[in-house]
Enzyme design. Structure first.
Site, PDB file in Angstrom:
ATOM      1  N   SER A 178      -3.688   2.168  -1.341  1.00  0.00           N
ATOM      2  CA  SER A 178      -2.850   1.360  -0.449  1.00  0.00           C
ATOM      3  C   SER A 178      -1.572   2.116  -0.132  1.00  0.00           C
ATOM      4  O   SER A 178      -1.119   2.968  -0.908  1.00  0.00           O
ATOM      5  CB  SER A 178      -2.507   0.026  -1.126  1.00  0.00           C
ATOM      6  OG  SER A 178      -1.456  -0.644  -0.454  1.00  0.00           O
TER       7      SER A 178
ATOM      8  N   TYR B 222       0.383  -5.063  -8.300  1.00  0.00           N
ATOM      9  CA  TYR B 222      -0.644  -4.585  -7.378  1.00  0.00           C
ATOM     10  C   TYR B 222      -0.382  -3.131  -6.978  1.00  0.00           C
ATOM     11  O   TYR B 222      -1.289  -2.289  -7.027  1.00  0.00           O
ATOM     12  CB  TYR B 222      -0.666  -5.472  -6.137  1.00  0.00           C
ATOM     13  CG  TYR B 222      -1.529  -4.978  -4.998  1.00  0.00           C
ATOM     14  CD1 TYR B 222      -2.888  -5.260  -4.962  1.00  0.00           C
ATOM     15  CD2 TYR B 222      -0.975  -4.247  -3.945  1.00  0.00           C
ATOM     16  CE1 TYR B 222      -3.678  -4.823  -3.908  1.00  0.00           C
ATOM     17  CE2 TYR B 222      -1.760  -3.807  -2.885  1.00  0.00           C
ATOM     18  CZ  TYR B 222      -3.109  -4.098  -2.876  1.00  0.00           C
ATOM     19  OH  TYR B 222      -3.885  -3.646  -1.823  1.00  0.00           O
TER      20      TYR B 222
END
Length: 282
Positions: free
Chosen positions: A176, A189
């Protein structure tokens, strides 16, 4: 693609359902032409029921691959993916599994091999997130779930797949943009995505002598079920990117096609940044 209007207000529970999203994500462009880049290949895709995973499955199918997709509980979405893959003339194996459990990871590999006999491409993609503005609000249950979903299965499935991958085959991991620039409301995360990045680079070096490639894609804000399932307000989602909008799964999946194909035969340990123009350092 032109800049869209704000996303309408909506809310879902995790893991999210694509059939309930408004608007529906674009899975593959109508004018995307396959060219047999993956003809005869077998791909295993986690989180393949919706979002980026569904898009990867359909793009791989249009390029000639049969696919096995792993999903947690979204049976309706998984069946839709299967229909889309079969529409491309390829087969699709659905595997329902909780990848937080090592036994399920082992079963996934076994079911794929029992059906297809071989495995050429592993796409680690499944993930969860629990946005919190303060680390003090991150519960240990959510922290554990994030790590056990986002990085543990990547390790287990990569390890288990090595017995079946042969020279020229590959692993593709989904990281990400948050791994590279951080995220104040996704501390746990983002840290799992950083772990995925380092894991990818390290494994790539470890197995390069076997002519097995390990690469990844680091998406920015992409319109997937995870977004309305985890954010209270999606109205301006993605509008802070240089391109001024969120991306669609159809704009991410071609990066996976490239990394899975012979076109990327001299690429390993690398990430493609599909993030709407944000400049990322090494």
């Amino acid at each position: 693609m032109s800049k869209p209007k704000e996303f309408p207000k909506q809310s879902q529970d995790q893991p999210g359902k694509q059939n309930e999203m408004n608007p529906k994500p674009e899975i593959i462009r109508a004018d995307y032409k396959g060219s047999d880049k993956l003809k005869g290949k077998i791909a295993l895709i986690t989180g393949g029921d919706s979002g980026i995973g569904r898009s990867v499955a359909v793009h791989f199918a249009r390029e000639g691959a049969d696919v096995a997709i792993v999903y947690l509980s979204e049976t309706e979405d998984a069946k839709k993916t299967k229909t889309l893959v079969e529409k491309e003339g390829q087969s699709c194996l659905l595997i329902k599994a909780d990848l937080k459990k090592r036994n399920d990871c082992e079963r996934v590999i076994k079911e794929c091999m029992d059906t297809y006999i071989k495995l050429n491409i592993l796409v680690n993609n499944a993930g969860v997130q629990f946005p919190k503005d303060s680390i003090e609000d991150v519960s240990m249950d959510d922290f554990d779930a994030t790590y056990k979903t986002n990085i543990y299965p990547y390790f287990h499935l990569a390890k288990l797949s090595l017995a079946h991958l042969n020279s020229g085959d590959c692993i593709i991991n989904t990281s990400s943009v948050t791994a590279y620039r951080g995220s104040s409301h996704l501390v746990d995360y983002a840290s799992t995505k950083g772990a995925i990045t380092s894991f990818t680079r390290s494994l790539a070096k470890q197995i390069a002598d076997k002519n097995l490639r390990v690469n990844g894609v680091a998406p920015g804000p992409i319109w997937t079920p995870l977004i309305p399932a985890t954010f209270d307000d999606v109205s301006d989602f993605g509008q802070d990117t240089p391109l001024g909008r969120a991306g669609q799964p159809s704009e991410v999946a071609p990066a996976y096609v490239f990394l899975a194909s012979k076109d990327a035969s001299y690429i390993t340990g690398q990430f493609i940044h599909v993030n709407g123009g944000e400049i990322i350092g090494a």
